[in-house]
Structures are given as structure tokens and as C-alpha cells.
Design a protein around this motif. Structure first.
Motif, PDB file in Angstrom:
ATOM      1  N   THR A 182      28.643  38.712  36.671  1.00 16.75           N
ATOM      2  CA  THR A 182      28.715  40.046  36.085  1.00 16.75           C
ATOM      3  C   THR A 182      30.158  40.405  35.756  1.00 16.75           C
ATOM      4  OG1 THR A 182      26.763  40.776  37.265  1.00 16.75           O
ATOM      5  CG2 THR A 182      28.335  42.479  36.655  1.00 16.75           C
ATOM      6  N   VAL A 183      30.351  41.086  34.644  1.00 16.86           N
ATOM      7  CA  VAL A 183      31.681  41.581  34.292  1.00 16.86           C
ATOM      8  C   VAL A 183      32.022  42.758  35.219  1.00 16.86           C
ATOM      9  CG1 VAL A 183      33.047  42.712  32.500  1.00 16.86           C
ATOM     10  CG2 VAL A 183      31.425  40.894  31.883  1.00 16.86           C
ATOM     11  N   VAL A 184      33.157  42.666  35.892  1.00 15.80           N
ATOM     12  CA  VAL A 184      33.657  43.795  36.682  1.00 15.80           C
ATOM     13  C   VAL A 184      35.025  44.141  36.096  1.00 15.80           C
ATOM     14  CG1 VAL A 184      34.300  44.667  38.950  1.00 15.80           C
ATOM     15  CG2 VAL A 184      32.384  43.054  38.725  1.00 15.80           C
ATOM     16  N   ALA A 185      35.045  45.120  35.205  1.00 16.73           N
ATOM     17  CA  ALA A 185      36.225  45.434  34.408  1.00 16.73           C
ATOM     18  C   ALA A 185      36.733  46.824  34.753  1.00 16.73           C
ATOM     19  CB  ALA A 185      35.901  45.336  32.922  1.00 16.73           C
ATOM     20  N   PRO A 186      37.904  46.912  35.438  1.00 17.04           N
ATOM     21  CA  PRO A 186      38.492  48.239  35.648  1.00 17.04           C
ATOM     22  C   PRO A 186      38.827  48.879  34.296  1.00 17.04           C
ATOM     23  CG  PRO A 186      39.555  46.535  36.984  1.00 17.04           C
ATOM     24  CD  PRO A 186      38.686  45.839  35.988  1.00 17.04           C
ATOM     25  N   ASP A 190      34.571  48.160  39.519  1.00 18.91           N
ATOM     26  CA  ASP A 190      35.278  48.219  40.803  1.00 18.91           C
ATOM     27  C   ASP A 190      34.795  47.053  41.666  1.00 18.91           C
ATOM     28  OD1 ASP A 190      35.703  48.829  43.622  1.00 18.91           O
ATOM     29  OD2 ASP A 190      36.283  50.844  42.979  1.00 18.91           O
ATOM     30  N   MET A 191      35.720  46.106  41.957  1.00 20.57           N
ATOM     31  CA  MET A 191      35.313  44.903  42.667  1.00 20.57           C
ATOM     32  C   MET A 191      34.896  45.180  44.113  1.00 20.57           C
ATOM     33  SD  MET A 191      34.730  41.688  42.242  1.00 20.57           S
ATOM     34  CE  MET A 191      35.635  41.144  40.772  1.00 20.57           C
ATOM     35  N   ALA A 192      35.608  46.075  44.795  1.00 23.60           N
ATOM     36  CA  ALA A 192      35.232  46.380  46.187  1.00 23.60           C
ATOM     37  C   ALA A 192      33.838  46.999  46.232  1.00 23.60           C
ATOM     38  CB  ALA A 192      36.264  47.305  46.822  1.00 23.60           C
ATOM     39  N   LEU A 270      40.843  40.942  33.146  1.00 27.32           N
ATOM     40  CA  LEU A 270      40.243  42.134  33.755  1.00 27.32           C
ATOM     41  C   LEU A 270      39.615  41.798  35.105  1.00 27.32           C
ATOM     42  CD1 LEU A 270      38.604  43.740  30.605  1.00 27.32           C
ATOM     43  CD2 LEU A 270      40.695  44.461  31.774  1.00 27.32           C
ATOM     44  N   SER A 271      39.001  40.625  35.180  1.00 25.89           N
ATOM     45  CA  SER A 271      38.389  40.210  36.442  1.00 25.89           C
ATOM     46  C   SER A 271      39.460  40.000  37.520  1.00 25.89           C
ATOM     47  CB  SER A 271      37.583  38.930  36.218  1.00 25.89           C
ATOM     48  OG  SER A 271      37.021  38.495  37.422  1.00 25.89           O
ATOM     49  N   VAL A 272      40.576  39.342  37.131  1.00 27.68           N
ATOM     50  CA  VAL A 272      41.670  39.143  38.089  1.00 27.68           C
ATOM     51  C   VAL A 272      42.241  40.499  38.512  1.00 27.68           C
ATOM     52  CG1 VAL A 272      44.003  38.204  38.358  1.00 27.68           C
ATOM     53  CG2 VAL A 272      42.213  36.826  37.248  1.00 27.68           C
ATOM     54  N   TRP A 273      42.381  41.377  37.554  1.00 29.61           N
ATOM     55  CA  TRP A 273      42.870  42.735  37.867  1.00 29.61           C
ATOM     56  C   TRP A 273      41.934  43.412  38.869  1.00 29.61           C
ATOM     57  CZ3 TRP A 273      42.580  47.475  34.119  1.00 29.61           C
ATOM     58  CH2 TRP A 273      43.371  48.518  34.601  1.00 29.61           C
ATOM     59  N   ALA A 274      40.633  43.285  38.656  1.00 31.37           N
ATOM     60  CA  ALA A 274      39.662  43.897  39.571  1.00 31.37           C
ATOM     61  C   ALA A 274      39.839  43.354  40.990  1.00 31.37           C
ATOM     62  CB  ALA A 274      38.238  43.652  39.076  1.00 31.37           C
ATOM     63  N   PRO A 289      54.690  49.099  39.493  1.00 32.66           N
ATOM     64  CA  PRO A 289      54.857  50.378  40.204  1.00 32.66           C
ATOM     65  C   PRO A 289      53.564  50.905  40.817  1.00 32.66           C
ATOM     66  CG  PRO A 289      54.641  50.765  37.839  1.00 32.66           C
ATOM     67  CD  PRO A 289      54.606  49.274  38.033  1.00 32.66           C
ATOM     68  N   GLY A 290      52.455  50.349  40.531  1.00 31.91           N
ATOM     69  CA  GLY A 290      51.146  50.743  41.055  1.00 31.91           C
ATOM     70  C   GLY A 290      50.149  49.731  40.515  1.00 31.91           C
ATOM     71  N   PRO A 291      48.867  49.873  40.873  1.00 30.47           N
ATOM     72  CA  PRO A 291      47.878  48.833  40.507  1.00 30.47           C
ATOM     73  C   PRO A 291      47.412  48.923  39.048  1.00 30.47           C
ATOM     74  CG  PRO A 291      46.829  50.553  41.786  1.00 30.47           C
ATOM     75  CD  PRO A 291      48.292  50.918  41.722  1.00 30.47           C
ATOM     76  N   VAL A 292      48.381  48.912  38.121  1.00 32.78           N
ATOM     77  CA  VAL A 292      48.059  48.886  36.692  1.00 32.78           C
ATOM     78  C   VAL A 292      47.986  47.434  36.232  1.00 32.78           C
ATOM     79  CG1 VAL A 292      49.055  51.136  36.222  1.00 32.78           C
ATOM     80  CG2 VAL A 292      50.510  49.098  36.103  1.00 32.78           C
TER      81      VAL A 292
END
Ligand SMILES: [Zn+2]
Length: 300
Positions: A182-186, A190-192, A270-274, A289-292
Motif C-alpha cells: 500500500t502507498v503510505v504517502a505523507p 502515516d506509517m505509524a 514518499l515511502s522512505v519519508w513516511a 530543521p524538522g521532519p520535512v
């Protein structure tokens, strides 16, 4: 390896009886996110006069609307259910519900309306508005069937799966799919949340899973364990790239996805970012500077 299952035999627009209480009509919208198309499920006895529920009417498509109306001809539709508000699932809900005079049940409308990337099928149906807002745990009683709403956020923050209690079956929407991960794209994905929803499905020990796209998963236990292990392995790979000194998603993806067509790297990013966002929330990774998506990441 995930034991993926191939497409079922089908014709677009034809209602196929796939279990004692389930018929499926597939919309002619194949694509990289929809596989062979959106499968709309009709739940209830396939008899004249019986009342049925319809899950995920699908994309705005006149031919599919006509096929659904033909499939429920002579029957009453008591519930229209929607798993989430991506454009391959929800836009036909309102036209179909108005045509049959039934209320629409779903989680709240979308909050985040645009994915960072992905095809139009993964865009949100911003106009969507259910008649009855579900939060999970509601039990819907129909004509010879019982359905429980099961909140399954992750792929979309408003993703709802539906349990057909009479067959110990789960209509999983896009939360679990037999043909693909499944695509989990922030930011909406949300992966969690996705992993928690996956664990919740595993704990229910369903006999069969009916995804919106593709064939059913008829042996959910080992399938779901492999599905889960795939995500755990990917998370470990992300952590190993950080340990190797990588600091950005754009340096990790060509290594992690070296075997994959580079055209898919934006989606892979996007998946790695998630995964990185979930690791940052768990205190295992720092993001500056943050989770961007363009952040510098490091092990905590
Ligand atoms: Zn979908």
C-alpha cells in the motif's frame, strides 16, 4: 516475500457472485494505483427484494454507475459505505446514493486534500461528505448481514475497513491489497498509524480479505505477516543508510531502490519519508530543521 495474488477473472461492469453474501463489479479504471480497476462490493443476498449494502461505488464514471444500478435492480440499497476519500473510491458514492435513495456512511471528509505526489487516483475527493460519519466500532445491521466499521488509518487518515461478520471477512479498501503493498504517502499517509492498523487487522484473524483492487486474500495469516515483515525490513534498511552516513532521502532512495525503475523513485521517496517520520516520532531519528521531505536526518 509477500505471496501476492493475481487478478481475478472478470469483465468490466459485470456483477460476479464471489461468496454467499458478496457480489463484485469492477470499474474500467485500471492504472498504477488501481491495478485492474476499482472493485465495488455489493453485500447481501442476490435476490429480488433483498436489501443490500454497497461498498466503494468508485470513480466518477457513468458506465460504472449504470453497471451498479443494473446490478442492484429490483433490490433495495440500505447503506452506501466508503472506505476512504481517494478519487478511485468515493466520487460515485453521492450520485449512486441519490439514484437509489440510500444514505452514505464513511469516516469524516478529507482534511489534507493533496498528496505530495502520486497519480490523480490518489488525490482526495474534496467534495465528499457522508450522511453518517463513522469513527470505527459502529455495527450496521442489514437484511441478512451484519457489518462492523473498523478504523484503519495509515494509507489515508480517514480510512475505514468493513467487517462482514457473517463471513468473518474484511473489506480492506486500500489498507491491505493482494496485488501490491500500500502507498503510505505523507502528509495524509502515516506509517505509524498504518502499522498499528495492520496489527489490528492481524489480531482479528479474518478468514478472507477483500481489497478494493484485485483478488481476495484467502489465507490472510501468512500474507499479513509477510506484508508486515516487508515494512519492518524497509525500516531497518532506512536505519542502515543513516548508519552508513546518508543524511537525505534523495541520497538514500537510489541505494534502497537500485533495483527499481527510477521513474518510481519519487513515490519511493514518499515511502522512505513516511518511515523517517515514524522513526522521528519514536525518538530514534533526528530531523533538521524538522521532519520535512528535504530534511537532514540522523540517528538519535
Ligand atoms: Zn484505491
Amino acid at each position: 516475500m509477500i505471496p501476492f495474488v493475481a487478478s481475478p477473472a472478470f469483465e468490466y461492469g459485470r456483477a460476479d457472485a464471489v461468496s454467499p453474501l458478496i457480489r463484485r463489479v469492477i470499474a474500467n479504471n485500471p492504472g498504477p494505483f488501481t491495478y485492474t480497476g476499482t472493485g465495488t462490493y455489493i453485500v447481501g443476498r442476490a435476490e429480488a427484494g433483498a436489501a443490500v449494502a454497497v461498498i466503494d461505488p468508485g470513480p466518477a464514471d457513468d458506465a460504472h454507475l449504470a453497471a451498479l444500478l443494473a446490478a442492484v435492480g429490483g433490490q433495495t440499497v440500505s447503506h452506501v459505505l466508503v472506505t476512504h476519500t481517494h478519487r478511485d473510491h468515493s466520487p460515485l458514492a453521492r450520485p449512486f446514493a441519490e439514484a437509489v435513495g440510500a444514505p452514505v456512511f464513511a469516516a469524516r471528509p478529507p482534511v489534507v486534500t493533496v498528496h505530495a505526489a502520486g497519480g490523480p487516483d490518489e488525490d482526495d475527493d474534496e467534495a465528499f461528505s457522508p450522511d453518517v460519519v463513522l469513527t470505527g466500532g459502529e455495527r450496521l445491521r442489514g437484511d441478512g448481514w451484519r457489518i462492523e466499521a473498523m478504523a484503519t488509518p495509515g494509507h489515508a487518515s480517514n480510512h475505514m475497513a468493513f467487517v462482514l461478520e457473517d463471513e468473518n471477512a474484511l473489506f480492506s479498501g486500500d489498507h491491505v491489497m493482494g496485488w501490491s503493498t500500500t502507498v503510505v504517502a505523507p502528509p495524509d499517509g502515516d506509517m505509524a498509524a498504518y502499522m498499528a492498523s495492520l496489527d489490528a487487522v492481524i489480531a482479528r484473524d479474518f478468514a478472507v480479505i477483500w481489497p478494493t483492487h484485485g483478488a481476495p486474500v484467502t489465507d490472510p495469516g501468512p500474507f499479513l505477516q509477510a506484508y508486515r515483515s516487508h515494512r519492518i525490513a524497509r525500516e531497518a534498511q532506512v536505519l542502515s543508510r543513516l548508519a552508513a552516513g546518508d543524511r537525505t532521502i534523495s541520497t538514500m532512495v537510489p541505494v534502497l531502490y537500485a533495483a527499481v525503475d527510477p521513474r518510481l523513485w519519487p513515490a519511493a521517496s514518499l515511502s522512505v519519508w513516511a518511515h523517517l517520520i515514524a522513526l522521528e516520532q519514536a525518538g530514534r531519528v533526528h530531523a533538521a530543521p524538522g521532519p520535512v521531505i528535504g530534511a537532514e536526518w540522523s540517528l538519535a
